[in-house]
Design a protein around this motif. Structure first.
Motif, PDB file in Angstrom:
ATOM      1  N   GLY A  21     -58.898 -22.351  25.274  1.00  0.00           N
ATOM      2  CA  GLY A  21     -57.993 -22.831  24.239  1.00  0.00           C
ATOM      3  C   GLY A  21     -56.583 -22.309  24.366  1.00  0.00           C
ATOM      4  N   GLY A  22     -56.231 -21.820  25.555  1.00  0.00           N
ATOM      5  CA  GLY A  22     -54.908 -21.245  25.752  1.00  0.00           C
ATOM      6  C   GLY A  22     -54.016 -22.083  26.647  1.00  0.00           C
ATOM      7  N   VAL A  23     -52.793 -21.615  26.788  1.00  0.00           N
ATOM      8  CA  VAL A  23     -51.797 -22.223  27.670  1.00  0.00           C
ATOM      9  C   VAL A  23     -51.398 -21.173  28.696  1.00  0.00           C
ATOM     10  N   LEU A  24     -51.237 -21.585  29.951  1.00  0.00           N
ATOM     11  CA  LEU A  24     -50.789 -20.643  30.968  1.00  0.00           C
ATOM     12  C   LEU A  24     -49.340 -20.265  30.699  1.00  0.00           C
ATOM     13  N   MET A 243     -39.725 -25.040  24.225  1.00  0.00           N
ATOM     14  CA  MET A 243     -41.130 -24.646  24.360  1.00  0.00           C
ATOM     15  C   MET A 243     -41.991 -25.388  23.351  1.00  0.00           C
ATOM     16  N   GLU A 244     -41.537 -25.426  22.115  1.00  0.00           N
ATOM     17  CA  GLU A 244     -42.291 -26.086  21.051  1.00  0.00           C
ATOM     18  C   GLU A 244     -42.484 -27.573  21.372  1.00  0.00           C
ATOM     19  N   HIS A 245     -41.423 -28.210  21.826  1.00  0.00           N
ATOM     20  CA  HIS A 245     -41.493 -29.642  22.138  1.00  0.00           C
ATOM     21  C   HIS A 245     -42.493 -29.898  23.266  1.00  0.00           C
ATOM     22  N   LEU A 246     -42.432 -29.118  24.318  1.00  0.00           N
ATOM     23  CA  LEU A 246     -43.329 -29.312  25.459  1.00  0.00           C
ATOM     24  C   LEU A 246     -44.780 -29.051  25.086  1.00  0.00           C
ATOM     25  N   LEU A 247     -45.011 -28.061  24.256  1.00  0.00           N
ATOM     26  CA  LEU A 247     -46.370 -27.805  23.789  1.00  0.00           C
ATOM     27  C   LEU A 247     -46.891 -28.975  22.963  1.00  0.00           C
ATOM     28  N   ASP A 248     -46.015 -29.575  22.170  1.00  0.00           N
ATOM     29  CA  ASP A 248     -46.412 -30.750  21.403  1.00  0.00           C
ATOM     30  C   ASP A 248     -46.789 -31.919  22.315  1.00  0.00           C
ATOM     31  N   VAL A 265     -43.943 -17.543  20.793  1.00  0.00           N
ATOM     32  CA  VAL A 265     -44.262 -18.925  20.459  1.00  0.00           C
ATOM     33  C   VAL A 265     -45.761 -19.192  20.637  1.00  0.00           C
ATOM     34  N   LEU A 266     -46.318 -18.756  21.752  1.00  0.00           N
ATOM     35  CA  LEU A 266     -47.723 -19.034  22.026  1.00  0.00           C
ATOM     36  C   LEU A 266     -48.647 -18.281  21.074  1.00  0.00           C
ATOM     37  N   VAL A 267     -48.283 -17.064  20.723  1.00  0.00           N
ATOM     38  CA  VAL A 267     -49.087 -16.299  19.757  1.00  0.00           C
ATOM     39  C   VAL A 267     -49.069 -17.004  18.400  1.00  0.00           C
ATOM     40  N   GLU A 268     -47.901 -17.438  17.977  1.00  0.00           N
ATOM     41  CA  GLU A 268     -47.786 -18.135  16.688  1.00  0.00           C
ATOM     42  C   GLU A 268     -48.643 -19.386  16.643  1.00  0.00           C
ATOM     43  N   ARG A 269     -48.762 -20.057  17.786  1.00  0.00           N
ATOM     44  CA  ARG A 269     -49.542 -21.296  17.846  1.00  0.00           C
ATOM     45  C   ARG A 269     -51.022 -21.045  18.101  1.00  0.00           C
ATOM     46  N   GLY A 270     -51.387 -19.815  18.376  1.00  0.00           N
ATOM     47  CA  GLY A 270     -52.783 -19.503  18.648  1.00  0.00           C
ATOM     48  C   GLY A 270     -53.252 -19.932  20.017  1.00  0.00           C
TER      49      GLY A 270
END
Length: 278
Positions: A21-24, A243-248, A265-270
């Motif tokens: 469930g993570g992102v590299l 970062m937020e846009h690309l994750l979306d 950013v990644l921690v905030e998004r889980g």
């Protein structure tokens, strides 16, 4: 964010974070623009700093010295970031190791050998950009001898370099698609895009968000990559909003110089992944 953990490439290097469930999160040259690392790109201090923040994927570049040793260094010459001049390829390892990184800022760091990084940071995986054809055989030999197959992903801006590296392996290693495949995904009609990807042995598209004023990574780009069983890593992303846009959009990895911002950013998004290398 869309759950894309089912997109499997068949490579543990790429799949394990997504299955968790993570992102590299890839620390570019160790996190070259982190406020604490000015002038220390591609140094052991930078890579240790990123690992200390919890990064388990580090991005670096390799050149081969005149006597065939692999060093973690971006430029083909020493001039920009060290106190010496000259091409890395034209110098023996002893002279390259004698160059001081960050000397102009009063720093005293040395260029690390790739083996130094691998031994010093056994808990991390490396994304390695082959910067010169002379580095292909030494890297393939190192992978074979030391069993690094699941610990590295290899990229290059030259198609021939990637093909040659793949041929020299005893078993598959995760590699990026070649630049021609990336260009086709952006500019060519849909049928040509699919055909080109089918011919490319790469498991991940590593691309800039934008190139020469044109958007490379949009939702369609990500969907096409995932439909072909490939992941998408975007470089080099240092601004929170981007970062937020690309994750979306559902990208699988972010390559960043700002390791502090990206982790936040990644921690905030889980979706922060800090699993150990195997």
């Amino acid at each position: 964010m869309t759950d894309l953990s089912h997109v499997r490439t068949g490579f543990a290097y790429l799949d394990e974070p997504r299955e968790a469930g993570g992102v590299l999160a890839l620390a570019h040259r160790g996190g070259a623009r982190h406020p604490d690392l000015h002038g220390l790109e591609n140094t052991l201090t930078a890579f240790r700093h990123a690992a200390g923040l919890g990064y388990r994927y580090l991005e670096t570049d390799v050149h081969a010295t005149a006597d065939g040793h692999l060093v973690a260094f971006h430029d083909d010459r020493l001039d920009r970031v060290t106190d010496r001049v000259g091409p890395v390829l034209g110098l023996p390892l002893s002279e390259v190791l004698g160059a001081v990184v960050g000397a102009r800022a009063g720093l005293d760091e040395r260029i690390p050998r790739l083996t130094d990084l691998l031994e010093d940071l056994p808990e991390v995986r490396f994304n390695i950009d082959l910067k010169a054809p002379t580095a292909v055989e030494p890297l393939a030999d190192l992978v074979r001898r030391t069993g690094l197959h699941d610990r590295v992903c290899v990229a290059s801006f030259t198609e021939r370099t990637l093909r040659r590296f793949r041929r020299l392996l005893d078993r598959p290693v995760a590699t990026a698609t070649g630049p021609a495949s990336v260009a086709v995904q952006v500019y060519a009609p849909f049928p040509l895009r699919v055909g080109r990807l089918l011919r490319d042995g790469g498991a991940v598209l590593q691309v800039p968000h934008r190139f020469r004023g044109r958007t490379v990574v949009d939702r369609r780009f990500v969907e096409l990559a995932h439909a072909s069983g490939r992941h998408v890593h975007v470089w080099t992303v240092d601004v929170r909003a981007e970062m937020e846009h690309l994750l979306d959009l559902g990208v699988d990895g972010l390559v960043t110089d700002r390791t502090d911002v990206c982790k936040e950013v990644l921690v905030e998004r889980g979706v922060w992944y800090s699993g150990a290398a195997t």
